[in-house]
Design an enzyme around this catalytic site. Structure first.
Site, mmCIF file in Angstrom:
data_model
loop_
_atom_site.group_PDB
_atom_site.id
_atom_site.type_symbol
_atom_site.label_atom_id
_atom_site.label_comp_id
_atom_site.label_asym_id
_atom_site.label_seq_id
_atom_site.Cartn_x
_atom_site.Cartn_y
_atom_site.Cartn_z
ATOM 1 N N ARG A 40 0.863 -1.183 0.000
ATOM 2 C CA ARG A 40 0.000 0.000 0.000
ATOM 3 C C ARG A 40 0.892 1.222 0.000
ATOM 4 N NH1 ARG A 40 -5.202 0.847 3.856
ATOM 5 N NH2 ARG A 40 -3.760 0.905 5.602
ATOM 6 N N SER A 109 -12.443 -4.424 0.908
ATOM 7 C CA SER A 109 -12.676 -3.958 2.277
ATOM 8 C C SER A 109 -14.174 -3.850 2.523
ATOM 9 C CB SER A 109 -12.096 -2.549 2.482
ATOM 10 O OG SER A 109 -10.720 -2.544 2.249
ATOM 11 N N LYS A 138 -5.438 4.747 9.761
ATOM 12 C CA LYS A 138 -6.470 5.342 8.902
ATOM 13 C C LYS A 138 -7.310 6.279 9.727
ATOM 14 C CE LYS A 138 -8.242 3.319 4.786
ATOM 15 N NZ LYS A 138 -9.260 2.465 4.153
#
Ligand code: NI
Lengths: 212, 212
Positions: A40, A109, A138
């Site tokens: 990521r 997700s 996040k």
């Protein structure tokens, strides 16, 4: 598609590297027991993302560990990754399946039961359900109760991975459910990677050994 | 690949829309004479980018105008665009060609002779050379002299498009060279789109008519 061991799924994040090489960090994590690596990247150019993907492709291949690319289907194809992970704001899984075919893994997700069900209907190979705990990675994370995690594991036939703030202190709380793995970022990358992975892996192996 | 009329190439930018619909703006530009549309999106989710691409695909197809997607090869494939435009920081053209095949257009930005030459060697269908003039659309723009633009048009065999700050006042300065088109953003989207396009198109048609 080959059977994937999702049990300890590392998601990379350069903010935890503190000057260490991303590639060394991932290799150390794999040697200690990580079973899947998701690359990521944020705030780097596509070219750099691609080049990091190529290097991680080599490393993961040499350990026979699947490499998943976050979000970017084109980069996943370009580096011949094993698959791609899609958030709810990314390309729809159904559309991505048409692009990458059936040999590649698609992960999605999900922050609630409906999203998990939809991912399954759209042909996803697994769902990452979370955030189950408070997460520093996040800021805009949506949270999922353990009750919803349980419901998803009971009703959704594809592998369910738990994600979000999971560490060695709280991992037992999610291992009670019929999940196929846990996704970790800081719990692996912060501090001593080898030790982090061995501690997590130890708990996972004890709880999930009936499955694998 | 079919012969593409690159003569007036619109690159979208929502900052100039001032509340107008992107789709209405593009349709008006096409009706007035734009020959290629590149969808460039910043700061929206991939899902929104994809959905905007699907809508523009319909509109451009109904006018038989090629649709190019900026940067995102996966979104270009997902919406069945005619091609993709790549900056120097994006995936390499050579790698993209392997992904999208020979029926799709690949355009590459070049800010000097070497980049233009490399784009051509890598199999790009056209190069966008610029910025030739001062541009409000890109703060980090690299500038290219008209002398370099001329050199590229003389030595590079693929179509050369001029880009960067081109408007109705300065367009004649680039139309002197053997370019196959001009790329415009604000010169088309700011103010009266129909009138902007007709003025630009009029100058282009006079100068480039020997080519088409
Ligand atoms: Ni990019």
């Amino acid at each position: 598609m080959r059977n994937v061991d999702y049990s300890l799924y590392l998601i990379t994040d350069r903010t935890y590297l503190k000057g260490r090489s991303l590639f060394d960090a991932v290799e150390e994590a794999i040697r200690a027991g990580v079973t899947v690596v998701q690359l990521r990247e944020k705030n780097i150019s596509d070219r750099e993302f691609y080049e990091a993907g190529l290097k991680l492709r080599e490393i993961t291949k040499s350990y026979d560990v699947p490499l998943i690319i976050n979000d970017r289907v084109d980069i996943a194809i370009a580096v011949d990754a094993d698959g791609v992970h899609l958030g709810q704001e990314e390309l729809p899984a159904k559309v991505v399946r048409e692009i990458i075919g059936y040999k590649k893994i698609i992960g999605v997700s999900a922050a609630n039961f409906e999203e998990a069900k939809k991912a399954c209907e759209d042909g996803a190979d697994y769902v990452g359900v979370g955030a189950v705990f408070k997460t520093p990675s996040k800021k805009d994370a949506k949270y999922v109760s353990l009750e919803t995690l349980r419901e998803i594991t009971e009703k959704i036939p594809i592998p369910v991975l738990a994600i979000g703030g999971i560490d060695k202190e709280n991992i037992d709380e999610v291992l009670k459910y019929d999940i196929k793995g846990v996704c970790c970022i800081s719990a692996i990358l912060k501090g001593d990677i080898g030790e982090n992975v061995r501690l997590l892996k130890d708990k996972i192996t004890k709880k999930l050994k009936q499955i694998y």
